[in-house]
Every structure is written in structure tokens, then in C-alpha cells.
Motif scaffolding. Structure first.
Motif, PDB file in Angstrom:
ATOM      1  N   MET A  10      29.617  31.229  44.494  1.00 52.74           N
ATOM      2  CA  MET A  10      29.682  32.311  45.348  1.00 52.74           C
ATOM      3  C   MET A  10      28.352  32.297  46.216  1.00 52.74           C
ATOM      4  O   MET A  10      27.340  31.510  45.897  1.00 52.74           O
ATOM      5  CB  MET A  10      29.224  33.693  44.502  1.00 52.74           C
ATOM      6  CG  MET A  10      30.417  33.957  43.176  1.00 52.74           C
ATOM      7  SD  MET A  10      31.744  34.683  44.150  1.00 52.74           S
ATOM      8  CE  MET A  10      31.241  36.270  44.390  1.00 52.74           C
ATOM      9  N   HIS A  11      28.342  32.913  47.372  1.00 55.65           N
ATOM     10  CA  HIS A  11      27.214  33.083  48.270  1.00 55.65           C
ATOM     11  C   HIS A  11      26.552  34.430  47.955  1.00 55.65           C
ATOM     12  O   HIS A  11      27.441  35.381  47.771  1.00 55.65           O
ATOM     13  CB  HIS A  11      27.339  32.748  49.491  1.00 55.65           C
ATOM     14  CG  HIS A  11      28.449  33.398  50.460  1.00 55.65           C
ATOM     15  ND1 HIS A  11      28.193  34.534  50.851  1.00 55.65           N
ATOM     16  CD2 HIS A  11      29.773  32.997  50.573  1.00 55.65           C
ATOM     17  CE1 HIS A  11      29.326  34.847  51.674  1.00 55.65           C
ATOM     18  NE2 HIS A  11      30.321  34.036  51.270  1.00 55.65           N
ATOM     19  N   ILE A  18      26.858  40.571  47.392  1.00 56.07           N
ATOM     20  CA  ILE A  18      27.907  39.492  47.752  1.00 56.07           C
ATOM     21  C   ILE A  18      28.567  40.001  49.139  1.00 56.07           C
ATOM     22  O   ILE A  18      29.306  39.380  49.455  1.00 56.07           O
ATOM     23  CB  ILE A  18      28.999  39.036  46.666  1.00 56.07           C
ATOM     24  CG1 ILE A  18      29.666  40.310  46.253  1.00 56.07           C
ATOM     25  CG2 ILE A  18      28.094  38.593  45.495  1.00 56.07           C
ATOM     26  CD1 ILE A  18      30.623  39.817  45.099  1.00 56.07           C
ATOM     27  N   VAL A  19      28.470  41.137  49.170  1.00 58.20           N
ATOM     28  CA  VAL A  19      28.912  41.620  50.608  1.00 58.20           C
ATOM     29  C   VAL A  19      27.745  42.515  51.501  1.00 58.20           C
ATOM     30  O   VAL A  19      26.750  42.890  50.899  1.00 58.20           O
ATOM     31  CB  VAL A  19      30.129  42.776  50.419  1.00 58.20           C
ATOM     32  CG1 VAL A  19      31.431  42.138  49.903  1.00 58.20           C
ATOM     33  CG2 VAL A  19      29.559  43.854  49.507  1.00 58.20           C
ATOM     34  N   GLY A  55      39.968  38.159  43.140  1.00 61.78           N
ATOM     35  CA  GLY A  55      40.513  39.329  42.765  1.00 61.78           C
ATOM     36  C   GLY A  55      41.069  40.123  43.705  1.00 61.78           C
ATOM     37  O   GLY A  55      40.817  39.686  45.020  1.00 61.78           O
ATOM     38  N   ARG A  56      41.972  41.257  43.544  1.00 58.25           N
ATOM     39  CA  ARG A  56      42.593  41.950  44.406  1.00 58.25           C
ATOM     40  C   ARG A  56      41.711  42.686  45.240  1.00 58.25           C
ATOM     41  O   ARG A  56      42.292  42.406  46.760  1.00 58.25           O
ATOM     42  CB  ARG A  56      43.553  42.955  43.536  1.00 58.25           C
ATOM     43  CG  ARG A  56      44.431  43.740  44.568  1.00 58.25           C
ATOM     44  CD  ARG A  56      45.105  44.878  43.846  1.00 58.25           C
ATOM     45  NE  ARG A  56      44.305  45.718  43.447  1.00 58.25           N
ATOM     46  CZ  ARG A  56      43.840  46.982  43.989  1.00 58.25           C
ATOM     47  NH1 ARG A  56      43.989  46.812  45.230  1.00 58.25           N
ATOM     48  NH2 ARG A  56      42.972  47.968  43.276  1.00 58.25           N
ATOM     49  N   VAL A  96      44.665  37.064  42.264  1.00 58.16           N
ATOM     50  CA  VAL A  96      44.890  38.059  40.899  1.00 58.16           C
ATOM     51  C   VAL A  96      45.213  39.407  41.407  1.00 58.16           C
ATOM     52  O   VAL A  96      44.559  40.085  42.184  1.00 58.16           O
ATOM     53  CB  VAL A  96      43.485  37.964  40.206  1.00 58.16           C
ATOM     54  CG1 VAL A  96      43.662  39.091  39.200  1.00 58.16           C
ATOM     55  CG2 VAL A  96      43.116  36.705  39.620  1.00 58.16           C
ATOM     56  N   GLY A 172      35.659  38.719  43.528  1.00 52.95           N
ATOM     57  CA  GLY A 172      34.458  39.188  43.667  1.00 52.95           C
ATOM     58  C   GLY A 172      33.922  39.477  42.371  1.00 52.95           C
ATOM     59  O   GLY A 172      34.142  38.782  41.258  1.00 52.95           O
ATOM     60  N   SER A 178      34.770  39.753  34.412  1.00 49.66           N
ATOM     61  CA  SER A 178      36.000  39.748  33.452  1.00 49.66           C
ATOM     62  C   SER A 178      36.160  38.157  32.862  1.00 49.66           C
ATOM     63  O   SER A 178      36.214  37.806  31.834  1.00 49.66           O
ATOM     64  CB  SER A 178      37.181  39.856  34.157  1.00 49.66           C
ATOM     65  OG  SER A 178      37.328  41.160  34.308  1.00 49.66           O
ATOM     66  N   GLN A 203      28.273  45.411  46.527  1.00 51.59           N
ATOM     67  CA  GLN A 203      28.863  44.607  45.566  1.00 51.59           C
ATOM     68  C   GLN A 203      27.941  43.815  44.997  1.00 51.59           C
ATOM     69  O   GLN A 203      27.390  43.220  45.978  1.00 51.59           O
ATOM     70  CB  GLN A 203      29.977  44.056  45.817  1.00 51.59           C
ATOM     71  CG  GLN A 203      31.483  44.878  45.779  1.00 51.59           C
ATOM     72  CD  GLN A 203      31.788  45.282  44.353  1.00 51.59           C
ATOM     73  OE1 GLN A 203      31.611  44.505  43.377  1.00 51.59           O
ATOM     74  NE2 GLN A 203      32.444  46.163  44.293  1.00 51.59           N
ATOM     75  N   ASP A 209      33.829  46.619  35.103  1.00 50.47           N
ATOM     76  CA  ASP A 209      34.746  47.711  35.325  1.00 50.47           C
ATOM     77  C   ASP A 209      35.325  48.224  34.473  1.00 50.47           C
ATOM     78  O   ASP A 209      35.865  47.651  33.626  1.00 50.47           O
ATOM     79  CB  ASP A 209      35.926  46.889  36.468  1.00 50.47           C
ATOM     80  CG  ASP A 209      36.942  47.552  36.722  1.00 50.47           C
ATOM     81  OD1 ASP A 209      37.340  48.698  36.106  1.00 50.47           O
ATOM     82  OD2 ASP A 209      37.853  47.253  37.715  1.00 50.47           O
ATOM     83  N   ARG A 211      37.719  49.515  33.320  1.00 47.13           N
ATOM     84  CA  ARG A 211      39.338  49.143  32.936  1.00 47.13           C
ATOM     85  C   ARG A 211      39.428  47.858  32.383  1.00 47.13           C
ATOM     86  O   ARG A 211      40.363  47.829  31.473  1.00 47.13           O
ATOM     87  CB  ARG A 211      40.203  49.346  34.274  1.00 47.13           C
ATOM     88  CG  ARG A 211      40.367  50.586  35.049  1.00 47.13           C
ATOM     89  CD  ARG A 211      40.981  50.389  36.357  1.00 47.13           C
ATOM     90  NE  ARG A 211      40.638  49.498  37.103  1.00 47.13           N
ATOM     91  CZ  ARG A 211      41.222  48.953  37.938  1.00 47.13           C
ATOM     92  NH1 ARG A 211      42.614  48.901  37.831  1.00 47.13           N
ATOM     93  NH2 ARG A 211      40.687  47.953  38.618  1.00 47.13           N
TER      94      ARG A 211
END
Ligand SMILES: NC(=O)c1ccc[n+]([C@@H]2O[C@H](COP(=O)([O-])OP(=O)(O)OC[C@H]3O[C@@H](n4cnc5c(N)ncnc54)[C@H](OP(=O)(O)O)[C@@H]3O)[C@@H](O)[C@H]2O)c1
Length: 244
Positions: A10-11, A18-19, A55-56, A96, A172, A178, A203, A209, A211
Motif C-alpha cells: 500500500m501507499h 490511503i486516500v 475490495g469493492r 472482491v 482498501g 479482514s 480512510q 468494518d 459487518r
């Protein structure tokens, strides 16, 4: 064959994001090019993989822009099981998308100089109409788990189907966490950009998360630190696990 070795690459900004607005600046872009070169450039450090998993939400933000998929609800039933449209693409984008929501319009994405074939990672919740759309577009898909996505089965299938012993986990923050929590991440590789924008709530590298995951103190072992040409730092860690 077991699962591939998984590297979360990751950067990240100096303030752990990350954003954000730091990304399209000259400093942010120079750092992104260093990040790209390590995993996807011609002389890359990570050379044993055939693509990266995201991820989505990352796919929505960067590629499909929250477009709804154009489904044919009257489509004939598709054959059971996985579908591989392009078995030998040099690079793949493992997307994903447990319930099949992404509004793809073609079967590859472009990232700097890399063109990657899209492989959707679905659970049994994805509809027949969505799988029909993917087949019409020439997008591959792997199904792992019934009511929810089985991450371990997904990565084992990626390894076996695409003949790869390394997989890049590309964010992300939700998907990264996860994988960390599931014990499915072997290395964390961070390109730390010498820039920040201070945005509140943006983020971060890891995001629980409700869920899928909970927040748990976790330790990492520092393996290596290098200064890159643009002044970014490249940090590599092993994942040690939960701590009290
Ligand atoms: N700087 C970088 O290197 C970098 C790299 C990649 C992405 N990003 C940025 O990160 C941002 C997105 O991060 P994010 O944390 O919001 O989202 P994300 O990790 O991209 O996607 C989260 C989604 O992935 C699915 N997911 C996650 N864990 C799962 C699990 N255990 N089982 C099944 N599905 C699971 C869920 O999809 P459903 O909601 O469909 O269930 C969840 O909503 C984007 O803005 C992107 O640009 C930055």
C-alpha cells in the motif's frame, strides 16, 4: 497446493491515510510511481504474483464509479461453478465483490502501464443475472463461500487457478483488516509518502468494518526500512498478531 504468500502492498500519507488530496500532487504522484514500480513495474521487487486483490469500495472509487451493472434478469441460468475467461493474463485484478454489485463495462482495468484482466471474487449471494453479465463481458469469476465470502477459499482458488504462489493484497483499509484478522497476510509493505493533507476521517491503512471485523490491538515485526529515490520510505513488516 496451499494458499499463496500474501503481501499487503500500500501507499500511505505521513498521517496514515490511503486516500486524499495529497495523492494527485507532484509529491504524491512521485511516491505512487515508486509504489507502482515495486510491485508492477518491469524490474519489480514482488515478481512472483499475477495480480492484486482489492475490495469493492476501492473498485467503485477507482474504476466503476458506483455505476449500476446492466443486468438481464431474464438471462438463462449460467453453468454452475467458476468461470475463467482469460486463464493466462500476465496480470489480473482480483475484485472482491461478495454480492455482485460492481458495474463493470469491460474485462480489464488500466493502472499506470499495466493492463489487468478482471477476476471477480464472488460469494454464493451473487445472482444468476450478475454472473451472466460477467460472462457476456468476458470477465472471469471465482465463487468462494455461500452466504458470505470465504476469504481462505478465495485465495486458495486464486493460487490454484492462476498458478501463483504470491498474491498482492491491494486495499482498501477494510479488506486489508479482514485479511490481517483472518491470519491471511504474511507481509505488510508500505510506501510512506512524504506528504499529508490532514483530512479528518479519511480512510487509513486498516479499518475494522462491523459487518466483517472488529478492532483488535495487533503487533507487526519490522523487517526492513529503505529510503526511495523520491524521499518516500519503504517499510516492510511481518504480521505478529493480536496483543494485550
Ligand atoms: N493508498 C493505497 O494504496 C490504496 C489502495 C487501495 C485502495 N485505496 C483506497 O481505499 C478506499 C477504499 O477502502 P475501504 O476500506 O472503504 O474499502 P475496500 O477495502 O476497498 O472494500 C471494502 C469492501 O470489501 C468487501 N469486504 C471487505 N472485507 C470482506 C470480508 N471479510 N468478506 C467479504 N467481503 C469483504 C465488502 O464489500 P461489500 O460491501 O460488497 O460486502 C466491503 O464493503 C478507496 O477510496 C481506495 O481508493 C487506497
Amino acid at each position: 497446493m496451499g494458499r499463496p504468500r500474501i503481501v499487503c502492498h500500500m501507499h500511505m500519507s505521513l498521517d496514515g491515510k490511503i486516500v486524499g488530496d495529497y495523492l494527485p500532487t507532484d509529491v504524491g504522484m512521485a511516491s505512487q510511481r515508486e509504489f507502482y514500480a515495486l510491485a508492477y513495474g518491469p524490474g519489480r521487487h514482488y515478481r512472483d504474483h499475477k495480480g492484486w486483490l482489492s475490495g469493492r469500495i476501492s473498485s467503485e472509487d477507482n474504476f466503476t464509479h458506483y455505476r449500476k451493472p446492466e443486468l438481464d434478469e431474464a438471462a438463462a441460468p449460467v453453468p454452475e461453478g467458476d468461470y475463467i475467461a482469460v486463464p493466462d493474463a500476465p496480470m489480473n485484478y482480483f475484485s472482491v465483490d461478495p454480492s455482485g454489485q460492481l458495474g463493470w463495462e469491460r474485462n480489464s482495468i488500466d493502472y499506470f502501464d499495466t493492463n489487468a484482466h478482471i477476476v471477480e471474487i464472488l460469494s454464493g449471494r451473487a445472482s444468476n443475472a450478475y454472473k451472466d453479465l460477467l460472462r457476456r463481458l468476458g470477465i472471469s469469476y471465482l465463487i468462494a463461500g455461500e452466504d458470505s465470502l470465504d476469504l481462505e477459499e478465495a485465495v486458495e482458488k486464486i493460487g490454484a487457478t492462476f498458478g501463483t504462489e504470491e498474491l498482492i493484497l491491494g486495499g482498501g483499509g477494510g479488506l486489508n483488516w479482514s485479511f490481517i484478522r483472518a491470519g491471511l497476510c504474511d507481509e505488510v509493505s508500505i510506501v510512506l509518502t512524504p506528504a499529508a493533507d490532514g483530512t479528518k476521517g479519511a480512510q487509513t491503512l486498516f479499518e475494522a468494518d462491523g459487518r466483517y471485523t472488529t478492532a483488535v490491538p495487533t503487533a507487526f515485526g519490522l523487517e526492513d526500512v529503505r529510503k526511495l529515490h523520491d524521499g518516500s520510505l519503504w517499510l516492510r513488516y511481518t504480521v505478529k498478531g493480536p496483543i494485550n
